[in-house]
Design a protein around this motif. Structure first.
Motif, PDB file in Angstrom:
ATOM      1  N   UNK A   1      87.439 145.384  44.648  1.00  0.00           N
ATOM      2  CA  UNK A   1      87.072 145.814  45.709  1.00  0.00           C
ATOM      3  C   UNK A   1      88.175 145.447  46.545  1.00  0.00           C
ATOM      4  N   UNK A   2      88.433 145.481  47.311  1.00  0.00           N
ATOM      5  CA  UNK A   2      89.615 145.322  49.019  1.00  0.00           C
ATOM      6  C   UNK A   2      88.879 145.289  49.824  1.00  0.00           C
ATOM      7  N   UNK A   3      88.823 143.970  50.860  1.00  0.00           N
ATOM      8  CA  UNK A   3      88.210 144.072  52.359  1.00  0.00           C
ATOM      9  C   UNK A   3      89.074 144.642  53.189  1.00  0.00           C
ATOM     10  N   UNK A   4      89.810 145.148  52.590  1.00  0.00           N
ATOM     11  CA  UNK A   4      91.174 145.667  53.801  1.00  0.00           C
ATOM     12  C   UNK A   4      92.612 146.053  53.402  1.00  0.00           C
ATOM     13  N   UNK A   5      93.377 146.185  53.371  1.00  0.00           N
ATOM     14  CA  UNK A   5      94.796 147.040  52.764  1.00  0.00           C
ATOM     15  C   UNK A   5      95.616 147.378  52.152  1.00  0.00           C
ATOM     16  N   UNK A   6      96.860 148.101  52.366  1.00  0.00           N
ATOM     17  CA  UNK A   6      96.672 149.731  51.851  1.00  0.00           C
ATOM     18  C   UNK A   6      97.662 148.972  50.327  1.00  0.00           C
ATOM     19  N   UNK A   7      98.081 149.910  49.338  1.00  0.00           N
ATOM     20  CA  UNK A   7      99.166 149.642  48.129  1.00  0.00           C
ATOM     21  C   UNK A   7      99.606 151.336  48.410  1.00  0.00           C
ATOM     22  N   UNK A   8     101.041 150.433  48.380  1.00  0.00           N
ATOM     23  CA  UNK A   8     102.210 151.616  47.716  1.00  0.00           C
ATOM     24  C   UNK A   8     102.607 151.857  46.728  1.00  0.00           C
ATOM     25  N   UNK A   9     102.910 152.861  45.286  1.00  0.00           N
ATOM     26  CA  UNK A   9     103.883 152.295  44.676  1.00  0.00           C
ATOM     27  C   UNK A   9     104.428 153.782  44.617  1.00  0.00           C
ATOM     28  N   UNK A  10     105.841 153.265  44.874  1.00  0.00           N
ATOM     29  CA  UNK A  10     106.900 154.316  45.235  1.00  0.00           C
ATOM     30  C   UNK A  10     106.611 154.946  46.240  1.00  0.00           C
ATOM     31  N   UNK A  11     106.247 154.006  47.224  1.00  0.00           N
ATOM     32  CA  UNK A  11     105.902 154.916  48.094  1.00  0.00           C
ATOM     33  C   UNK A  11     104.596 156.021  48.659  1.00  0.00           C
ATOM     34  N   UNK A  12     104.087 155.689  47.183  1.00  0.00           N
ATOM     35  CA  UNK A  12     103.226 156.751  47.278  1.00  0.00           C
ATOM     36  C   UNK A  12     101.960 155.919  47.255  1.00  0.00           C
ATOM     37  N   UNK A  13     100.507 156.567  47.939  1.00  0.00           N
ATOM     38  CA  UNK A  13      99.171 155.009  47.619  1.00  0.00           C
ATOM     39  C   UNK A  13      99.141 155.333  46.232  1.00  0.00           C
TER      40      UNK A  13
ATOM     41  N   UNK B   1      97.109 154.635  43.178  1.00  0.00           N
ATOM     42  CA  UNK B   1      95.924 155.822  42.347  1.00  0.00           C
ATOM     43  C   UNK B   1      96.093 154.937  41.243  1.00  0.00           C
ATOM     44  N   UNK B   2      94.750 154.068  41.041  1.00  0.00           N
ATOM     45  CA  UNK B   2      93.705 154.367  38.867  1.00  0.00           C
ATOM     46  C   UNK B   2      94.680 155.106  38.501  1.00  0.00           C
ATOM     47  N   UNK B   3      94.898 156.238  38.184  1.00  0.00           N
ATOM     48  CA  UNK B   3      94.901 157.684  37.561  1.00  0.00           C
ATOM     49  C   UNK B   3      96.332 157.355  37.317  1.00  0.00           C
ATOM     50  N   UNK B   4      97.116 156.201  38.158  1.00  0.00           N
ATOM     51  CA  UNK B   4      98.655 156.697  38.010  1.00  0.00           C
ATOM     52  C   UNK B   4      99.369 156.270  36.154  1.00  0.00           C
ATOM     53  N   UNK B   5      99.948 157.454  35.570  1.00  0.00           N
ATOM     54  CA  UNK B   5     100.591 156.817  34.093  1.00  0.00           C
ATOM     55  C   UNK B   5     101.990 156.120  35.106  1.00  0.00           C
ATOM     56  N   UNK B   6     102.279 155.945  36.340  1.00  0.00           N
ATOM     57  CA  UNK B   6     103.836 154.845  36.101  1.00  0.00           C
ATOM     58  C   UNK B   6     102.945 153.686  36.360  1.00  0.00           C
ATOM     59  N   UNK B   7     102.114 153.071  36.680  1.00  0.00           N
ATOM     60  CA  UNK B   7     101.566 151.464  37.079  1.00  0.00           C
ATOM     61  C   UNK B   7     100.892 151.126  35.057  1.00  0.00           C
ATOM     62  N   UNK B   8     101.538 149.996  34.306  1.00  0.00           N
ATOM     63  CA  UNK B   8     100.721 149.543  33.468  1.00  0.00           C
ATOM     64  C   UNK B   8     100.710 147.888  33.982  1.00  0.00           C
ATOM     65  N   UNK B   9      98.837 147.980  33.358  1.00  0.00           N
ATOM     66  CA  UNK B   9      98.455 146.050  33.033  1.00  0.00           C
ATOM     67  C   UNK B   9      98.692 145.733  31.735  1.00  0.00           C
ATOM     68  N   UNK B  10      98.746 144.552  32.044  1.00  0.00           N
ATOM     69  CA  UNK B  10      98.309 143.269  30.621  1.00  0.00           C
ATOM     70  C   UNK B  10      97.818 142.514  31.038  1.00  0.00           C
ATOM     71  N   UNK B  11      96.359 142.458  31.228  1.00  0.00           N
ATOM     72  CA  UNK B  11      95.181 141.411  31.452  1.00  0.00           C
ATOM     73  C   UNK B  11      95.486 140.284  30.580  1.00  0.00           C
ATOM     74  N   UNK B  12      95.003 139.421  31.276  1.00  0.00           N
ATOM     75  CA  UNK B  12      95.021 137.666  30.329  1.00  0.00           C
ATOM     76  C   UNK B  12      94.088 138.020  29.442  1.00  0.00           C
TER      77      UNK B  12
ATOM     78  N   UNK C   1     103.649 150.816  25.197  1.00  0.00           N
ATOM     79  CA  UNK C   1     103.366 153.016  25.128  1.00  0.00           C
ATOM     80  C   UNK C   1     102.584 153.699  25.891  1.00  0.00           C
ATOM     81  N   UNK C   2     102.566 153.250  26.931  1.00  0.00           N
ATOM     82  CA  UNK C   2     102.041 153.681  28.297  1.00  0.00           C
ATOM     83  C   UNK C   2     103.872 153.945  28.435  1.00  0.00           C
ATOM     84  N   UNK C   3     104.236 153.389  28.459  1.00  0.00           N
ATOM     85  CA  UNK C   3     105.659 154.220  29.468  1.00  0.00           C
ATOM     86  C   UNK C   3     106.067 154.127  30.959  1.00  0.00           C
ATOM     87  N   UNK C   4     105.317 153.224  31.727  1.00  0.00           N
ATOM     88  CA  UNK C   4     105.340 152.836  33.213  1.00  0.00           C
ATOM     89  C   UNK C   4     106.100 152.714  33.546  1.00  0.00           C
ATOM     90  N   UNK C   5     106.098 152.573  34.565  1.00  0.00           N
ATOM     91  CA  UNK C   5     107.622 152.165  35.422  1.00  0.00           C
ATOM     92  C   UNK C   5     107.630 150.704  36.399  1.00  0.00           C
TER      93      UNK C   5
END
Length: 248
Positions: free
Chosen positions: A54-66, A68-79, A152-156
């Motif tokens: 959770x964030x206490x405050x703040x705004x995040x945009x990806x390519x000028x759009x808020x 969303x965790x459902x975004x196909x444009x974002x990929x994540x490699x965790x520790x 494989x996610x083919x994110x941006x």
């Protein structure tokens, strides 16, 4: 167009700020290092951007759009240490997880998805291990599997949390080659990184962080002795020109 914009991001644990009023933006098609001492909030930054904490405050945009965790444009490699490697699945199935945003969680992968997953395994040198249980892989091999899943996610935009941690020299070389390939394709890659000696070699954009934003910009302008002293304080020592070591 900026690939990622973060405005006023604050994260607090038990009412104590861990990240305080973070502002930065990064352009499309850059390989970006997130640099700072232990406890600076580097992993927290990625997780907060992705909505994993959770964030206490703040705004995040990806390519000028808020974002969303459902975004196909974002990929994540965790520790690698945050993953349950005893989970009973093989390498190919892990990589196919990167396709679920495209095919849906309750549909079976198509032949095209399986072919793409195998191509991603081949790119990271892991195709011969497609049917190997992930618990039977070395640390470097596990890291390559997670990179293949992200491909494989083919994110941006990709967020990678310490992809070089605990890997051998050959794997590190393979990873940076892959990241540069993504950059050449116009992808944006943000990487939590610890080795100050390779920052100038690996990254063309750098974020210096220590609970607050120190600097963000082109590496040749941002990665300076003065900014590093602001970031690391007394923990940073200079052995020779351009050679730095961080004391615990």
């Amino acid at each position: 167009m900026n690939a990622v914009e973060v405005r006023g991001l604050t994260v607090a644990y038990h009412k104590k700020p861990v990240l305080n009023n973070i502002d930065f933006s990064v352009p499309k098609g850059k390989l970006i290092g997130i640099i700072g001492p232990n406890g600076a909030g580097k992993s927290t930054l990625i997780k907060a951007i992705l909505g994993l904490i959770p964030r206490s405050a703040g705004e995040i945009t990806i390519f000028n759009k808020p974002y969303s965790p459902k975004s196909k444009k974002v990929g994540y490699v965790p520790q690698r240490g945050s993953v349950d490697w005893d989970f009973p699945t093989n390498s190919l199935d892990v990589v196919l997880m990167g396709r679920y945003g495209h095919i849906g969680w309750f549909k079976r992968p198509s032949k095209k998805d399986i072919r793409l997953a195998n191509e991603c395994l081949k790119k990271v040198g892991m195709e011969p291990f497609a049917n190997r249980q992930i618990s039977q892989l070395s640390g470097g091999q596990q890291q390559r599997i997670f990179l293949a899943r992200a491909l494989a996610q083919d994110a941006e935009v990709y967020f990678m949390d310490e992809p070089f941690a605990g890997v051998d020299a050959a794997t590190e070389k393979a990873i940076i080659a892959l990241l540069n390939e993504l950059k050449e394709q116009g992808k944006t890659v943000l990487v939590v990184h610890h080795d100050l000696q390779t920052v100038k070699e690996y990254f063309d954009w750098t974020i210096l962080l220590n609970r607050r934003m120190i600097q963000c910009g082109p590496t040749e302008k941002v990665f300076t002795i003065d900014n590093l002293q602001l970031t690391y304080g007394g923990k940073l020592a200079f052995l020779e020109k351009d050679q730095m070591v961080v004391h615990p």
